[in-house]
Design an enzyme around this catalytic site. Structure first.
Site: not given
Length: 458
Positions: A162, A360
Site C-alpha cells: 500500500e 488483503e
C-alpha cells in the site's frame, strides 16, 4: 450454491513485521512517534505491544497450518535487518527470518514476503525519508540483501505494501509520521517510492532468482455520484491520484499522461531526472497483490476552492455518501462487495489481465468479546463478509480474470497503527494480557473453505 475455486488457489492471510513481531533493535518512525505523542494512539498502546510473533512464530505457524493456509504473507522489517538502514546486517534478524521462512516451507505454507510495510527506519527518516533519493538507494541495497539472503526459499516478493498510504498519511492527511501537509512533498514521496520499487525489481531481475516479484496496492474503485460529466471527471481525477499513480507505473511502466498534465498545470510535479523514465519502465511486475476494503464514492465539488488553503486532492472532488450504503460502523467504512469484481474486471480489460491475487480483505470490529459463546467468538458477520466478497471474486474468475488467490487480513488480532487494538480483524482471538490465542468461528469456516477449495452459499 457451491463456489469452487481453481486448482492451486492461494488460501491464506496477511500480516506485517511491525504489527506482529515486537522486540526490535532498530528504531522505526512508529517507535519514535509513539515515544513523543502517545496520545495519537488508541488507548496509548504503541508498537511494542504486538502479538509477539518474534517469540511465538513456531506455534503461530502451526495455527496457520490448522487454518489450512497454503500461503501466508508477512514482511521483513528493514529496521530489524539493518538497524540504521544502511550499515551492518543484524545476524539475529537473519536467523529469525531464516527460521520463519524455513518453518513455513516445511509446513507446506508458501511464504509471500513484503519488503516495506510502512516501517521506515528512523535513521532513514532523519535524512528525509522517501523525499531523499539517498533513501531510495538505501532501500535498493536492503532489497538486494534480502534477495541474496532469502531468495533461494522465497519465491513471491513484494516491494511495497500500500505505498499510497504513507503518502496520504505522512504528507497529506496527518495520520502517519512525519505529519506533513504538503502536496508537492507528497508527490515527491510517491515518485521516489516508485523509483525505489523499480530499483528493487531491477536488482531481482539481475540476480536471476527462481521466483517472481510484485507489489501490493490498495485499490479503491472510484464511483461517481452520477453520470453527469462533472461527477465523472471528479471520479476520474480521484482514480488517477489514488489508484493509477501506482498502478500504471508498475503495470505499464509509465505514468498516466493526464495525471502528469494535471499536476504540471498546478506546479506540483516532483523533480525528475532524465534517466528516471527508463528506470520506471524496468519496474514492471510479475504479480499484483490487491488489497480491497472499501470503495471511494465521489462527486464534483459544490463549493469553490479557498485559494489560500493548501493544494489538496480535494480541490477536484468531494466525497459522496451513497444513500442506503452498507456500513461497518466500527471502522466507518462502506462495505461494497461488488468492488472486488470491478477491480478485477478493470485489470482484465485495461491492464492486460495481469497475474494477481487478493492480498488483503477484512473486517475490523470493536469489542468482539460480546460475541463469545462457549469460550469462542462467534463472528458470523465476518463469515458473511468473506463469503460475499468471495462470491464476487468467483464471478470475476469465471469471467476470465487472472486472480490466483485470496488472503484475509489477518490471522491473529494484531496491533494496527494509530488504532492499536480498537478493531479486531483476526481469524484468531488474541488475549493481550496472556497472549493466549483462540480460533474464532470465522477461522474454522476459513479452514474448511481452504481445505475444500470451495464453499456453499444460499
Amino acid at each position: 450454491m457451491k463456489y469452487a475455486f481453481p486448482d492451486n488457489f492461494w488460501w491464506g492471510s496477511a500480516s506485517s513485521a511491525l504489527q506482529t513481531e515486537g522486540a526490535r533493535e532498530g528504531e522505526t518512525t512508529w517507535d519514535y512517534w509513539f515515544a513523543r505523542e502517545p496520545n495519537r494512539f488508541h488507548n496509548g498502546v504503541g508498537p511494542q505491544q504486538t502479538s509477539t510473533f518474534y517469540q511465538h512464530w513456531k506455534t503461530d505457524i502451526q495455527l496457520l497450518k490448522q487454518l489450512n493456509h497454503n500461503s501466508f504473507r508477512t514482511s521483513i522489517s528493514w529496521a530489524r535487518l539493518i538497524p540504521d538502514g544502511i550499515g551492518e546486517v543484524n545476524p539475529e534478524a537473519v536467523d529469525f527470518y531464516n527460521q520463519v521462512i524455513d518453518e513455513l516451507n516445511e509446513q507446506g505454507i508458501t511464504p509471500f514476503i513484503t519488503l516495506f510495510h510502512f516501517d521506515m527506519p528512523m535513521a532513514m527518516q532523519e535524512i528525509g525519508g522517501w523525499e531523499n533519493r539517498d533513501v531510495v538507494d538505501a532501500y535498493a541495497r536492503y532489497a538486494q540483501i534480502c534477495f541474496e539472503l532469502f531468495g533461494d526459499r522465497v519465491l513471491h516478493w513484494f516491494t511495497f505494501n500500500e505505498p499510497i498510504v504513507p503518502v496520504e498519511g505522512g504528507y497529506l492527511y496527518d495520520f502517519h509520521y512525519p505529519n506533513v501537509v504538503d502536496f508537492r512533498r507528497a508527490a515527491t514521496v510517491a515518485y521516489h517510492t516508485v523509483l525505489a520499487h523499480a530499483k528493487a525489481v531491477q536488482a531481482y531481475r539481475a540476480g536471476h532468482y527462481a521466483g517472481e516479484i510484485g507489489i501490493v496496492l490498495n485499490l479503491t474503485p472510484s464511483y461517481p455520484r452520477s453520470q453527469n460529466p462533472a461527477d465523472v471527471k471528479a471520479a476520474h481525477i480521484a482514480d488517477l491520484m489514488f489508484n493509477r499513480s501506482f498502478l500504471d507505473p508498475v503495470l505499464r511502466g509509465e505514468y498516466p499522461a493526464d495525471l502528469v498534465a494535471l499536476l504540471k498545470s498546478y506546479d506540483q510535479l516532483p523533480a525528475c531526472k532524465p534517466e528516471d523514465g527508463f528506470l520506471i519502465a524496468e519496474g514492471k511486475i510479475d504479480l499484483l497483490g490487491v488489497n480491497y476494503y472499501q470503495p471511494r464514492r465521489v462527486k464534483c465539488r459544490d463549493s469553490a476552492v479557498n485559494p489560500q488553503a493548501p493544494f489538496m486532492p480535494e480541490w477536484f472532488f468531494d466525497s459522496y455518501e451513497m444513500p442506503g450504503r452498507k456500513m461497518n460502523p466500527y471502522r466507518g467504512w462502506e462495505i461494497y462487495e461488488p468492488g472486488i469484481y470491478d477491480i478485477l474486471v478493470n485489470l482484465r480489460d485495461n491492464y492486460g489481465n495481469p497475474r494477481c491475487f487478493i492480498s488483503e480483505n477484512g473486517m475490523g470490529v470493536e469489542n468482539e468479546q460480546r460475541f463469545i459463546e462457549n469460550g469462542q467468538i462467534n463472528d458470523q458477520y465476518r463469515i458473511e463478509f468473506i463469503s460475499e466478497h468471495l462470491a464476487w471474486l468467483h464471478k470475476g474468475i469465471s469471467e476470465g480474470c487472472n486472480c490466483l488467490g485470496y488472503h484475509m487480513w489477518t490471522f491473529i488480532d494484531n496491533w494496527s497503527w494509530c488504532n492499536a487494538y480498537k478493531n479486531r480483524y483476526g481469524f484468531i482471538q488474541l488475549d493481550l494480557e496472556t497472549q493466549k490465542r483462540t480460533i474464532k468461528k470465522s477461522g474454522e469456516w476459513f479452514a474448511a473453505t481452504a481445505l475444500n477449495n470451495s464453499f456453499d452459499k444460499e
